[in-house]
Each structure stands twice: as C-alpha cells, then as structure tokens.
Design an enzyme around this catalytic site. Structure first.
Site, PDB file in Angstrom:
ATOM      1  N   PRO A  21      30.586   9.656  48.101  1.00  0.00           N
ATOM      2  CA  PRO A  21      29.312   8.185  48.265  1.00  0.00           C
ATOM      3  C   PRO A  21      30.753   6.681  48.920  1.00  0.00           C
ATOM      4  O   PRO A  21      31.165   6.736  48.235  1.00  0.00           O
ATOM      5  CB  PRO A  21      28.429   7.987  47.516  1.00  0.00           C
ATOM      6  CG  PRO A  21      29.536   8.562  46.289  1.00  0.00           C
ATOM      7  CD  PRO A  21      29.733   9.883  46.242  1.00  0.00           C
ATOM      8  N   MET A  22      30.304   6.197  49.780  1.00  0.00           N
ATOM      9  CA  MET A  22      30.690   5.106  50.486  1.00  0.00           C
ATOM     10  C   MET A  22      29.360   4.216  50.795  1.00  0.00           C
ATOM     11  O   MET A  22      29.357   4.885  52.204  1.00  0.00           O
ATOM     12  CB  MET A  22      31.604   5.617  51.246  1.00  0.00           C
ATOM     13  CG  MET A  22      32.679   6.153  50.715  1.00  0.00           C
ATOM     14  SD  MET A  22      34.704   6.272  52.063  1.00  0.00           S
ATOM     15  CE  MET A  22      33.912   7.805  52.829  1.00  0.00           C
ATOM     16  N   ALA A  23      29.540   2.507  50.258  1.00  0.00           N
ATOM     17  CA  ALA A  23      28.035   2.161  51.006  1.00  0.00           C
ATOM     18  C   ALA A  23      28.363   1.456  52.208  1.00  0.00           C
ATOM     19  O   ALA A  23      30.103   0.998  52.613  1.00  0.00           O
ATOM     20  CB  ALA A  23      28.460   1.080  49.446  1.00  0.00           C
ATOM     21  N   GLN A  75      22.457   9.604  45.822  1.00  0.00           N
ATOM     22  CA  GLN A  75      23.084   8.858  45.264  1.00  0.00           C
ATOM     23  C   GLN A  75      22.381   7.644  44.388  1.00  0.00           C
ATOM     24  O   GLN A  75      22.146   6.995  45.816  1.00  0.00           O
ATOM     25  CB  GLN A  75      24.866   8.901  45.065  1.00  0.00           C
ATOM     26  CG  GLN A  75      25.546   7.981  44.112  1.00  0.00           C
ATOM     27  CD  GLN A  75      26.675   7.359  44.069  1.00  0.00           C
ATOM     28  OE1 GLN A  75      26.508   5.861  44.832  1.00  0.00           O
ATOM     29  NE2 GLN A  75      27.840   8.093  43.882  1.00  0.00           N
ATOM     30  N   CYS A 105      30.396   2.412  40.386  1.00  0.00           N
ATOM     31  CA  CYS A 105      31.113   1.068  42.117  1.00  0.00           C
ATOM     32  C   CYS A 105      31.054   0.505  40.799  1.00  0.00           C
ATOM     33  O   CYS A 105      30.868  -0.177  39.913  1.00  0.00           O
ATOM     34  CB  CYS A 105      29.001   0.949  42.421  1.00  0.00           C
ATOM     35  SG  CYS A 105      29.724  -0.874  43.481  1.00  0.00           S
ATOM     36  N   LYS A 144      28.585  10.297  38.625  1.00  0.00           N
ATOM     37  CA  LYS A 144      30.207   9.696  39.476  1.00  0.00           C
ATOM     38  C   LYS A 144      30.396   8.157  38.511  1.00  0.00           C
ATOM     39  O   LYS A 144      30.071   7.177  37.982  1.00  0.00           O
ATOM     40  CB  LYS A 144      30.639   9.419  40.421  1.00  0.00           C
ATOM     41  CG  LYS A 144      31.295   9.350  41.306  1.00  0.00           C
ATOM     42  CD  LYS A 144      30.988   9.458  42.740  1.00  0.00           C
ATOM     43  CE  LYS A 144      33.199   8.705  44.008  1.00  0.00           C
ATOM     44  NZ  LYS A 144      33.504   8.280  43.026  1.00  0.00           N
ATOM     45  N   ASN A 205      38.348  12.464  41.782  1.00  0.00           N
ATOM     46  CA  ASN A 205      39.145  11.587  43.082  1.00  0.00           C
ATOM     47  C   ASN A 205      39.789  11.207  43.254  1.00  0.00           C
ATOM     48  O   ASN A 205      39.920  10.138  42.045  1.00  0.00           O
ATOM     49  CB  ASN A 205      37.625  11.429  43.273  1.00  0.00           C
ATOM     50  CG  ASN A 205      36.766  10.237  43.967  1.00  0.00           C
ATOM     51  OD1 ASN A 205      36.791   9.351  43.742  1.00  0.00           O
ATOM     52  ND2 ASN A 205      37.338  10.557  45.342  1.00  0.00           N
ATOM     53  N   GLY A 206      40.162  10.750  44.621  1.00  0.00           N
ATOM     54  CA  GLY A 206      41.544   9.658  44.191  1.00  0.00           C
ATOM     55  C   GLY A 206      42.495   9.734  44.727  1.00  0.00           C
ATOM     56  O   GLY A 206      43.325  10.670  44.697  1.00  0.00           O
ATOM     57  N   ARG A 230      37.360   7.869  51.132  1.00  0.00           N
ATOM     58  CA  ARG A 230      38.130   6.984  51.908  1.00  0.00           C
ATOM     59  C   ARG A 230      39.079   7.950  53.296  1.00  0.00           C
ATOM     60  O   ARG A 230      39.369   6.931  54.024  1.00  0.00           O
ATOM     61  CB  ARG A 230      38.908   5.672  51.029  1.00  0.00           C
ATOM     62  CG  ARG A 230      38.276   4.891  50.358  1.00  0.00           C
ATOM     63  CD  ARG A 230      38.869   3.690  49.985  1.00  0.00           C
ATOM     64  NE  ARG A 230      39.627   3.970  48.729  1.00  0.00           N
ATOM     65  CZ  ARG A 230      40.661   3.663  48.215  1.00  0.00           C
ATOM     66  NH1 ARG A 230      41.212   2.743  49.175  1.00  0.00           N
ATOM     67  NH2 ARG A 230      41.187   4.723  46.802  1.00  0.00           N
TER      68      ARG A 230
END
Length: 344
Positions: A21-23, A75, A105, A144, A205-206, A230
């Site tokens: 998820p990415m805003a 989410q 977040c 998450k 993740n990362g 990303r």
C-alpha cells in the site's frame, strides 16, 4: 526456485508477490496494472476509519474494487477498535478479500492520532484494534507493521505473537524501524526473526526492486511472501520479472521507452474513468516522474508533465516527445525510488 503457496486465511496468493500500500499511488488503476503484471495480491492505499465514521465523501472512492484485480486487500488505519471494526465491515462489502490494518505508517499526523506506527507505541491498543477487526468480519485480517520503533527495538516480535493470538491471519513487516522512515537499507534479519517467532505467514517488505531481490529474500529469510511497494512505481512490470524469477526463468523483460509511456497513458485513462479528467492528470504528475526515469531528457519531460491539466494534455506531451526523441531504451537506467509521501 520452487515455492510454497502463500495463504492468508483461506485466500490463496499465487504467486506470493504482494503490491504494498502507498498513499496516493495504489489506486484501482495501478493495482490492475500490477495484478496483470503478476502480483498475487494487491493492496489499496490507506483508508481512514475516522473519515468513514464522519461521512467523508473523498474516502469511499478509495475503496472501489473490481473483479479483475482480485484477490485484493483494502487497508484501513485508525486507533479506535469500534470505528476500525465498522471500517472493516465496509471493506468487505466493497469487495475486499483481505482487510489489512496499517500499523506502520510514520507520517506524523497519522502517528499523533494513535494510528499507523503510533499503535506500535501502545501494544495493548494495537491488539484491541486487531481483535475488534478480526471479530467483525469473516474475511482474513493482515497487519502491516515496522521492525520496532528504533534500531535495536525488538518489540515487534512480541507484538507479532499477540496479533497472531487474537486471530490475525498474516503479518507483513517493513524491515526498517520507524525511526529510519525510508532511509538506509532494510534489514531483512528482522523478517527472518519474525518468521521464527510466529506460526502465521510473514510477508517481507523493503528494498525489493528486481525479481532476483525477491528470490534472494525468500531464500534467506524463509518468509512466505514478498511485498513490493516503491520498487513498483513507474515499473509495475517488476511483478512479471519477480514471477518469472520465482519460476526459475531468468530472462527479465524490460519495456522500451515507448512501451513504458504507453503503460503510463493506460493508467492515466483508467484514472480518468474513475476520478475524472482533471483529477487523473493531477495524480499522474507524480506518477510520470517514475515512468520517465532513465529516459533521454527525463528532467525536461518531468517539467512538462508538471503543467498538464488533463489526460489529453498529458498524451500530447508524450506524443511530442516520442516524435522527436529516440528512446528504444533496451537497457534503461533504473535508479532508487524516492520516498512518496505516506508510501510504505
């Protein structure tokens, strides 16, 4: 490499690749692109439980799903068990196969509201929120979160066990502490430690930007799945690359410059169908910065995109550029992704 199936509750995720998820980025249009490229699960941008509670008109469009992207997770974030349970019920009504709770977040206003990573500072509240959501819906729940608050903080391990105990079906771990935001390198030893601590699936993740990254991280940590966030911006086809790598096929496909821009225009058109022409153009300004990385005259092109006011104007800039610029880009330069606001 051979891979075991990833299941979140009864939901099968195949391949075990998840769009994080990415805003402002993981809209329905972008999720469809990533699903079609090979993501086994796609996750929406953050949905505020409080905004839903107070009848925000801007929030429901973020919850729109379609059959072609499933399985899909929506989410939610918030700090009150009751409003989070209500939000989860609405997510399921909107077609969510999985409900994801954001506990990672680091945006200050989110943290101050005891949401996002703020829940990690209050484990009892975090567990209460998760328990309320699990009890409210039949769909599986995922959480998450981050690898602690600061370097050396391993409280995420105990929190992971407590979340498992109240019925959370899977955990996704961003392998940086909250204090690092998106700086430095993700430390995947945290993912391996969480895998050893809990019995439910762990998704790591990362800093995953290539298919080989995904293969290496699965092998090194024993995690059940890989989340790419990303690393997919401007490159949704990274999921195709990762899927092929997991299947033992190493011939990575990288689109030419014109093909990249065609994908971007498809995304813009899909956004226009959902949000209207003006909003779609505004959203694509930042998206185009990622799509043009490594192309000739990329800096000038980014400046041109910042001024577009409609999808038609965006398309005009693309066609003018293609007419005058050779950009087959068989081996484009792909740099590190800068931090999108709210991206995780």
């Amino acid at each position: 490499m051979s891979r075991a199936s990833l299941h979140i509750g009864a939901v099968k995720i195949d391949p075990p690749l998840v769009l994080g998820p990415m805003a402002g980025y993981t809209t329905l249009a972008f999720r469809l692109l990533c699903h079609n490229a090979g993501a086994g699960l796609v996750v929406s941008e953050m949905i505020s439980a409080k905004a839903l509670q107070y009848g925000s008109t801007k929030t429901p469009p973020l919850m729109e799903t379609c059959p072609q992207e499933r399985p899909v997770a929506l989410q939610i974030f918030g700090g009150e068990p009751e409003s989070m349970a209500d939000a989860a019920r609405l997510c399921v009504e909107m077609g969510a196969n999985v409900v994801d709770i954001n506990m990672g977040c680091t945006v200050p206003k989110v943290r101050r509201s005891q949401s996002g990573v703020g829940l990690m500072c209050d484990p009892d509240r975090a567990v209460a929120v998760a328990a309320a959501v699990v009890q409210a819906i039949a769909a599986p729940v995922m959480v998450k979160f981050r690898a602690g608050m600061v370097v050396g903080d391993d409280s995420y391990l105990e929190l992971g066990k407590r979340l498992q105990d109240v019925g959370v079906a899977a955990l996704s771990l961003h392998a940086r502490p909250a204090s690092a935001y998106f700086r430095g390198h993700a430390d995947w030893t945290h993912v391996a430690r969480l895998v050893e601590t809990v019995d439910i699936p762990v998704i790591g993740n990362g800093d995953v930007t290539t298919g080989q990254d995904a293969v290496r991280r699965l092998r090194e940590t024993g995690c059940a799945g890989i989340m790419i966030a990303r690393g997919a911006l401007g490159r949704p086809w990274v999921f195709h690359e990762a899927r092929e790598a997991l299947a033992g096929r190493t011939d990575a496909w990288e689109p030419t410059g014109p093909e990249r821009l065609a994908v971007a225009l498809w995304q813009a058109q899909m956004l226009a169908l959902q949000f209207g022409d003006i909003s779609a153009a505004r959203q694509m300004r930042s998206q185009m910065s990622f799509y043009v990385r490594g192309l000739p005259e990329a800096g000038r092109l980014r400046q041109r995109f910042q001024g577009v006011r409609s999808v038609g104007e965006l398309a005009d800039v693309v066609w003018e550029y293609l007419e005058r610029t050779p950009c087959s880009m068989e081996e484009p330069t792909v740099g590190r992704v800068t931090d999108p606001d709210g991206a995780r």
